[in-house]
Design an enzyme around this catalytic site. Structure first.
Site: not given
Ligand code: UD1
Length: 320
Positions: A32, A36, A145, A189-190, A277, A279
């Site tokens: 949809n 994407g 989710y 994050v990446i 963050r 949780g």
């Molecule tokens: C992933 C999922 C999330 C899910 C979680 C549960 C993704 C993108 N997110 O989160 O939806 O709830 O697994 O296992 O797949 N961070 C920063 N700056 C940023 C973005 C992220 O510091 O701009 C940090 C986050 O706080 C985290 C880490 O990077 O500590 C990884 O974040 P993210 O890529 O969102 O992955 P998950 O936390 O593993």
């Protein structure tokens, strides 16, 4: 030449999968375009793109009634956990109901299907601290989710056990790579980090917001390894009715990640530190022994994956 149906095929993981499949196979994509984009897909006479929603059951019925598929990859989902927390009912319709409805139509109309692969998430493990995560580890889903993903997994496997629909499940860890959408504040994050480098070209004051101390770690898996895993999972006879972790089996901290990216680009990432963050989990990585037993061996180290991701930016006039 096989026939594939890929729901969510214009999204990040979906488009990487479809662009690979259309080199040799016929692929129908339904998407949809909420996250994407059609432009994510290569041009090919092997591709049929349908702009539509997986919750449009009339459309889904028509697609499944009129054509025999060999493989179905169900990748369509509202991938943002934050979104699922804000809009639990709507996201449930996409992340759970559509799966159930699809399974039922597959049972009715797809007698020759070889495999239905459902894409799940490491989010199902929640905050239980045992590592590495094994497929049989404690499941503690904490959000709509994660609960939707886990319930859908159970239905997917039940359709195999009770009705003989050939199904299996892939639980993705932290996938990264070309075409990942950085637009949400909860994007991976990446992708956020690459977006920051891109914006720095026009605005030297841009900073990357790091939540926490950067010592948190994740099992980052390059999207091409995910595609390779999906191919094995969909074709291996032993994967029928099974669940697989899809990761690399290695934890990388954010600080290690930044140092790899900075090493490749020869530029520093300006960081603004914020509180962790709520949780957020400290460490996560997959046990991939089960998938490895099917012959999977990740081909991308973190550095090799990032080099290819950066090359993609540079080749797509987004030079960073
Ligand atoms: C992933 C999922 C999330 C899910 C979680 C549960 C993704 C993108 N997110 O989160 O939806 O709830 O697994 O296992 O797949 N961070 C920063 N700056 C940023 C973005 C992220 O510091 O701009 C940090 C986050 O706080 C985290 C880490 O990077 O500590 C990884 O974040 P993210 O890529 O969102 O992955 P998950 O936390 O593993």
């Amino acid at each position: 030449m096989a026939n594939y149906l890929v729901t969510g095929g214009a999204g990040f993981i979906g488009s990487n999968l479809v662009n690979d499949l259309i080199k040799e196979h016929k692929v129908v994509v339904i998407d949809n375009c909420s996250m994407g984009k059609v432009e994510n897909l290569d041009h090919s006479s092997n591709l049929k793109f349908i702009k539509g929603d997986v919750t449009d059951y009339t459309l889904m019925e028509r697609i499944l009634k009129n054509k025999n598929f060999d493989y179905i990859f169900h990748l369509a989902a509202i991938a943002s956990v934050a979104d699922s927390v804000e809009r639990p009912v709507e996201t449930h319709q996409v992340n759970f109901d559509s799966v159930f409805q699809l399974l039922e139509r597959v049972r009715k109309y797809q007698p020759f299907l070889k495999r239905f692969v459902f894409s799940s998430s490491a989010a199902v493990y929640g905050d239980e601290s045992t590592l590495p995560k094994q497929e049989e580890s404690v499941i503690r889903p904490l959000t709509t989710y994660a609960i939707d993903k886990f319930s859908a997994e159970k239905f997917v496997l039940m359709y195999n056990n009770l009705y003989g629909v050939p199904t299996c499940v892939a639980r993705f860890f932290n996938v990264y790579g070309p075409r990942q959408n950085p637009s949400s504040s909860y994007s991976g994050v990446i992708s956020k980090c690459m977006d920051c480098f891109e914006k720095m070209k026009d605005n030297s004051n841009v900073k990357f917001t790091l939540f926490g101390d950067g010592k948190q770690s994740r099992d980052f898996v390059f999207v091409k390894d995910v595609i390779y895993a999906l191919q094995i999972i969909s074709e291996h006879p032993n994967s029928l009715g099974e669940v697989y972790n899809v990761g690399v089996g290695k934890a990388t901290t954010l600080l290690e990640l930044f140092s790899i990216i900075e090493g490749i680009l020869g530029k520093n990432l300006p960081v603004s530190y914020e509180k962790a963050r709520f949780g957020d989990i400290k460490e996560s990585f997959a046990d991939i022994a089960k998938l490895s037993a099917l012959g999977y061996k990740p081909k991308y180290t973190m550095r090799k994956g990032m080099e290819e991701y950066i090359l993609y930016f540079n080749q797509n006039s987004k030079k960073i």
